[in-house]
Design a protein around this motif. Structure first.
Motif, PDB file in Angstrom:
ATOM      1  N   ILE A  57       0.858  -1.185   0.000  1.00 36.36           N
ATOM      2  CA  ILE A  57       0.000   0.000   0.000  1.00 36.36           C
ATOM      3  C   ILE A  57       0.896   1.238   0.000  1.00 36.36           C
ATOM      4  CG2 ILE A  57      -1.757   1.279   1.299  1.00 36.36           C
ATOM      5  CD1 ILE A  57      -2.727  -1.402   0.110  1.00 36.36           C
ATOM      6  N   ALA A  58       0.637   2.142  -0.919  1.00 37.70           N
ATOM      7  CA  ALA A  58       1.438   3.373  -1.018  1.00 37.70           C
ATOM      8  C   ALA A  58       1.438   4.116   0.311  1.00 37.70           C
ATOM      9  CB  ALA A  58       0.888   4.266  -2.122  1.00 37.70           C
ATOM     10  N   ASN A  59       2.604   4.577   0.722  1.00 38.21           N
ATOM     11  CA  ASN A  59       2.823   5.365   1.939  1.00 38.21           C
ATOM     12  C   ASN A  59       2.657   4.589   3.244  1.00 38.21           C
ATOM     13  OD1 ASN A  59       3.362   7.725   0.425  1.00 38.21           O
ATOM     14  ND2 ASN A  59       1.163   8.096   0.245  1.00 38.21           N
ATOM     15  N   ALA A  60       2.387   3.303   3.182  1.00 36.91           N
ATOM     16  CA  ALA A  60       2.281   2.530   4.424  1.00 36.91           C
ATOM     17  C   ALA A  60       3.671   2.370   5.032  1.00 36.91           C
ATOM     18  CB  ALA A  60       1.668   1.166   4.149  1.00 36.91           C
ATOM     19  N   THR A  83       5.609  -7.166   2.911  1.00 38.17           N
ATOM     20  CA  THR A  83       4.285  -7.652   2.525  1.00 38.17           C
ATOM     21  C   THR A  83       4.240  -9.170   2.466  1.00 38.17           C
ATOM     22  OG1 THR A  83       4.845  -7.423   0.192  1.00 38.17           O
ATOM     23  CG2 THR A  83       3.735  -5.545   1.245  1.00 38.17           C
ATOM     24  N   THR A  84       5.178  -9.802   3.136  1.00 41.78           N
ATOM     25  CA  THR A  84       5.249 -11.260   3.203  1.00 41.78           C
ATOM     26  C   THR A  84       5.534 -11.660   4.640  1.00 41.78           C
ATOM     27  OG1 THR A  84       6.123 -11.369   0.963  1.00 41.78           O
ATOM     28  CG2 THR A  84       6.456 -13.300   2.338  1.00 41.78           C
ATOM     29  N   LEU A  85       4.915 -12.745   5.065  1.00 41.93           N
ATOM     30  CA  LEU A  85       5.093 -13.193   6.439  1.00 41.93           C
ATOM     31  C   LEU A  85       4.929 -14.706   6.520  1.00 41.93           C
ATOM     32  CD1 LEU A  85       4.562 -11.919   9.653  1.00 41.93           C
ATOM     33  CD2 LEU A  85       2.600 -13.340   9.163  1.00 41.93           C
ATOM     34  N   ILE A  86       5.756 -15.348   7.325  1.00 42.14           N
ATOM     35  CA  ILE A  86       5.582 -16.757   7.666  1.00 42.14           C
ATOM     36  C   ILE A  86       5.349 -16.809   9.172  1.00 42.14           C
ATOM     37  CG2 ILE A  86       6.655 -19.034   7.789  1.00 42.14           C
ATOM     38  CD1 ILE A  86       8.232 -18.289   5.271  1.00 42.14           C
ATOM     39  N   GLU A 104      -3.436  -4.961   8.317  1.00 42.72           N
ATOM     40  CA  GLU A 104      -3.743  -3.547   8.370  1.00 42.72           C
ATOM     41  C   GLU A 104      -2.493  -2.766   7.997  1.00 42.72           C
ATOM     42  OE1 GLU A 104      -7.170  -3.346  11.814  1.00 42.72           O
ATOM     43  OE2 GLU A 104      -5.215  -2.463  12.225  1.00 42.72           O
ATOM     44  N   ALA A 105      -2.623  -1.873   7.031  1.00 39.61           N
ATOM     45  CA  ALA A 105      -1.524  -0.991   6.645  1.00 39.61           C
ATOM     46  C   ALA A 105      -1.559   0.242   7.543  1.00 39.61           C
ATOM     47  CB  ALA A 105      -1.680  -0.584   5.181  1.00 39.61           C
ATOM     48  N   LEU A 113      -5.429   1.036   6.951  1.00 36.52           N
ATOM     49  CA  LEU A 113      -6.237   0.447   5.890  1.00 36.52           C
ATOM     50  C   LEU A 113      -6.315  -1.039   6.200  1.00 36.52           C
ATOM     51  CD1 LEU A 113      -4.784   2.187   2.724  1.00 36.52           C
ATOM     52  CD2 LEU A 113      -6.900   2.696   3.921  1.00 36.52           C
ATOM     53  N   ARG A 114      -7.504  -1.552   6.375  1.00 38.33           N
ATOM     54  CA  ARG A 114      -7.688  -2.918   6.837  1.00 38.33           C
ATOM     55  C   ARG A 114      -8.242  -3.799   5.722  1.00 38.33           C
ATOM     56  NH1 ARG A 114     -11.766  -3.675  11.653  1.00 38.33           N
ATOM     57  NH2 ARG A 114     -13.213  -3.148  10.002  1.00 38.33           N
ATOM     58  N   SER A 115      -7.619  -4.944   5.511  1.00 41.22           N
ATOM     59  CA  SER A 115      -8.117  -5.882   4.513  1.00 41.22           C
ATOM     60  C   SER A 115      -9.349  -6.611   5.022  1.00 41.22           C
ATOM     61  CB  SER A 115      -7.036  -6.911   4.152  1.00 41.22           C
ATOM     62  OG  SER A 115      -6.882  -7.860   5.181  1.00 41.22           O
ATOM     63  N   ASP A 116     -10.055  -7.248   4.115  1.00 41.54           N
ATOM     64  CA  ASP A 116     -11.129  -8.163   4.497  1.00 41.54           C
ATOM     65  C   ASP A 116     -10.514  -9.333   5.240  1.00 41.54           C
ATOM     66  OD1 ASP A 116     -12.995  -6.636   3.157  1.00 41.54           O
ATOM     67  OD2 ASP A 116     -13.152  -7.977   1.439  1.00 41.54           O
ATOM     68  N   LEU A 117     -11.329 -10.028   6.009  1.00 43.20           N
ATOM     69  CA  LEU A 117     -10.902 -11.297   6.606  1.00 43.20           C
ATOM     70  C   LEU A 117     -10.856 -12.373   5.529  1.00 43.20           C
ATOM     71  CD1 LEU A 117     -12.993 -11.413   9.868  1.00 43.20           C
ATOM     72  CD2 LEU A 117     -10.518 -11.468   9.718  1.00 43.20           C
TER      73      LEU A 117
END
Length: 124
Positions: A57-60, A83-86, A104-105, A113-117
């Protein structure tokens, strides 16, 4: 709701304040296509060491990753810059169980900015 500002923006993100709790229906907030890349909603995973990915996400400045049981109990969360996680092995996921996740960004103006579940199941 007091203290919460909501605005639909790009993809499936909402501009919010002060909320990390999943929606009541567990199906997401906006009804828009998700920017979550993987695992896809409803996926069955074979390994506890699944890689979670989402769109930058831009500026996050960072992202908060949330992992919930299907009853919406928080299992684990962490702050990451990528933007990657294990999920680490210290987080014990049970085979055959389903889970919910979102990111959430964190933005410069102190909003998120929160994504959908999204759901996934860890195979037997």
């Amino acid at each position: 709701i007091a203290g919460v500002a909501v605005l639909v923006v790009a993809g499936s993100y909402l501009l919010i304040r002060n909320s990390a709790r999943p929606s009541a229906d567990g199906a997401g907030q906006s009804g828009q296509p998700s920017i979550v890349l993987s695992p896809r909603n409803g996926a069955t995973l074979r390994s506890e060491k699944a890689r979670f990915r989402w769109t930058r996400i831009a500026n996050a400045s960072a992202y908060t990753f949330y992992l919930y049981e299907v009853n919406r109990t928080l299992v684990w969360s962490t702050l990451v810059r990528d933007t990657t996680l294990i999920v680490p092995s210290s987080v014990r996921l049970q085979r055959g169980n389903s889970y919910l996740w979102r990111v959430e960004a964190l933005l410069p103006d102190e909003t998120t900015l929160r994504s959908d579940l999204h759901t996934f199941t860890l195979s037997q």
